[in-house]
Design a protein around this motif. Structure first.
Motif, PDB file in Angstrom:
ATOM      1  N   UNK A  34     -29.466 -36.166 -45.353  1.00 53.27           N
ATOM      2  CA  UNK A  34     -30.428 -36.682 -45.887  1.00 53.27           C
ATOM      3  C   UNK A  34     -30.100 -37.291 -47.116  1.00 53.27           C
ATOM      4  N   UNK A  35     -29.344 -36.767 -47.725  1.00 54.73           N
ATOM      5  CA  UNK A  35     -29.135 -37.339 -49.254  1.00 54.73           C
ATOM      6  C   UNK A  35     -27.804 -37.969 -49.449  1.00 54.73           C
ATOM      7  N   UNK A  36     -27.201 -38.070 -48.372  1.00 49.95           N
ATOM      8  CA  UNK A  36     -25.821 -38.577 -48.261  1.00 49.95           C
ATOM      9  C   UNK A  36     -25.803 -40.259 -48.869  1.00 49.95           C
ATOM     10  N   UNK A  37     -26.830 -40.831 -48.828  1.00 50.60           N
ATOM     11  CA  UNK A  37     -26.988 -42.305 -49.215  1.00 50.60           C
ATOM     12  C   UNK A  37     -27.937 -42.488 -50.152  1.00 50.60           C
ATOM     13  N   UNK A  38     -28.476 -41.578 -50.896  1.00 49.25           N
ATOM     14  CA  UNK A  38     -29.246 -41.560 -51.999  1.00 49.25           C
ATOM     15  C   UNK A  38     -28.496 -41.299 -53.303  1.00 49.25           C
ATOM     16  N   UNK A  39     -29.314 -41.627 -54.304  1.00 52.66           N
ATOM     17  CA  UNK A  39     -28.681 -41.463 -55.704  1.00 52.66           C
ATOM     18  C   UNK A  39     -28.593 -40.140 -56.063  1.00 52.66           C
ATOM     19  N   UNK A  40     -29.360 -39.192 -55.635  1.00 50.93           N
ATOM     20  CA  UNK A  40     -29.258 -37.612 -56.045  1.00 50.93           C
ATOM     21  C   UNK A  40     -28.781 -36.892 -54.822  1.00 50.93           C
ATOM     22  N   UNK A  41     -28.262 -35.647 -55.267  1.00 50.33           N
ATOM     23  CA  UNK A  41     -27.681 -34.957 -54.160  1.00 50.33           C
ATOM     24  C   UNK A  41     -28.593 -33.606 -53.654  1.00 50.33           C
ATOM     25  N   UNK A 133     -39.768 -55.520 -51.170  1.00 52.58           N
ATOM     26  CA  UNK A 133     -38.692 -55.135 -50.910  1.00 52.58           C
ATOM     27  C   UNK A 133     -38.331 -53.665 -50.581  1.00 52.58           C
ATOM     28  N   UNK A 134     -36.976 -53.731 -49.936  1.00 56.16           N
ATOM     29  CA  UNK A 134     -36.387 -52.311 -49.491  1.00 56.16           C
ATOM     30  C   UNK A 134     -34.944 -52.398 -49.805  1.00 56.16           C
ATOM     31  N   UNK A 135     -34.487 -51.432 -50.591  1.00 59.89           N
ATOM     32  CA  UNK A 135     -33.064 -51.499 -51.021  1.00 59.89           C
ATOM     33  C   UNK A 135     -32.418 -50.281 -50.380  1.00 59.89           C
ATOM     34  N   UNK A 136     -31.127 -50.543 -50.085  1.00 55.71           N
ATOM     35  CA  UNK A 136     -30.395 -49.276 -49.496  1.00 55.71           C
ATOM     36  C   UNK A 136     -28.931 -49.408 -49.756  1.00 55.71           C
ATOM     37  N   UNK A 137     -28.402 -48.391 -49.432  1.00 55.27           N
ATOM     38  CA  UNK A 137     -26.985 -48.229 -49.569  1.00 55.27           C
ATOM     39  C   UNK A 137     -26.148 -48.987 -48.386  1.00 55.27           C
ATOM     40  N   UNK A 159     -22.004 -56.280 -53.674  1.00 56.02           N
ATOM     41  CA  UNK A 159     -20.820 -55.549 -53.364  1.00 56.02           C
ATOM     42  C   UNK A 159     -20.296 -54.662 -54.412  1.00 56.02           C
ATOM     43  N   UNK A 160     -19.892 -53.494 -54.124  1.00 55.67           N
ATOM     44  CA  UNK A 160     -19.851 -52.186 -55.023  1.00 55.67           C
ATOM     45  C   UNK A 160     -20.694 -52.359 -56.176  1.00 55.67           C
ATOM     46  N   UNK A 161     -21.904 -52.507 -56.044  1.00 56.30           N
ATOM     47  CA  UNK A 161     -22.960 -52.583 -57.209  1.00 56.30           C
ATOM     48  C   UNK A 161     -23.219 -51.390 -57.809  1.00 56.30           C
ATOM     49  N   UNK A 162     -23.143 -50.213 -56.845  1.00 54.51           N
ATOM     50  CA  UNK A 162     -23.406 -48.666 -57.590  1.00 54.51           C
ATOM     51  C   UNK A 162     -22.522 -47.820 -57.329  1.00 54.51           C
ATOM     52  N   UNK A 163     -22.520 -46.826 -58.204  1.00 51.62           N
ATOM     53  CA  UNK A 163     -21.836 -45.642 -58.307  1.00 51.62           C
ATOM     54  C   UNK A 163     -22.588 -44.499 -57.551  1.00 51.62           C
ATOM     55  N   UNK A 164     -22.407 -44.225 -56.257  1.00 53.38           N
ATOM     56  CA  UNK A 164     -23.141 -43.056 -55.841  1.00 53.38           C
ATOM     57  C   UNK A 164     -22.226 -41.921 -55.365  1.00 53.38           C
TER      58      UNK A 164
END
Length: 188
Positions: A34-41, A133-137, A159-164
């Protein structure tokens, strides 16, 4: 901007979180899938409890950055299968953002699409937003397909916009305008 709860769909009730939702929220937030692509673990039970306490207060959009977070309850079973949210990005520009997180145990039933569509309707028809809008990894193909099923168009790819979780990842943004929502509703 506060909706009349619960928000109903054909099969679901979208409502504010309650204290008795802790088990369902923990079951959702404790899964790496579930958390794989979210900003929190993943969260342990205490982390889920703290998250629940915050979510219980997120029931109205009073200023930019505020969110409505709803537990998604299957009316047939009474079980919480996920959550959806609507964030007020800009009152001035009448822009909102939808998000969703669902327990994979309930995947493949269309619950996420049904609930997210209800949030779009809330934003456009109840709150008079002009743009959603909807934003996603960028790696999250399932989430991209969901936004496309909703009729949202892919609008940006950073491209490579965030560190997750220590990895540079792409961010993809989907969007829909109120007039596109009306056109879609008229054609169905």
């Amino acid at each position: 901007m506060r909706p009349d709860y619960p928000l109903e769909t054909a099969r679901l009730s979208l409502r504010p979180y309650r204290l008795d939702d802790l088990d369902a929220l923990h079951a959702l937030q404790s899964q790496p899938e579930v958390t794989r692509y979210l900003l929190w673990d993943v969260r342990d039970r205490d982390g889920a409890r703290r998250s629940l306490e915050r979510k219980m207060d997120e029931t109205a959009l009073t200023k930019d950055g505020h969110a409505i977070v709803c537990a998604v309850e299957c009316r047939e079973t009474g079980l919480v299968v996920g959550e959806v949210n609507l964030i007020l990005v800009s009152r001035e520009h009448r822009t909102g953002e939808i998000g969703y997180v669902f327990n994979p145990k309930w995947g493949g039933r269309g619950y996420a699409t049904e609930a997210a569509e209800r949030m779009l309707r809330l934003g456009f028809e109840t709150f008079g937003l002009r743009r959603m809008i909807g934003r996603l990894d960028g790696r999250n193909a399932a989430s991209a397909r969901l936004l496309e099923r909703l009729g949202m168009r892919r609008e940006a790819h950073f491209v490579e916009n965030e560190r997750v979780k220590g990895v540079w990842t792409d961010e993809v943004v989907y969007a829909m305008l109120a007039r596109e929502w009306k056109e879609r509703a008229a054609s169905t």
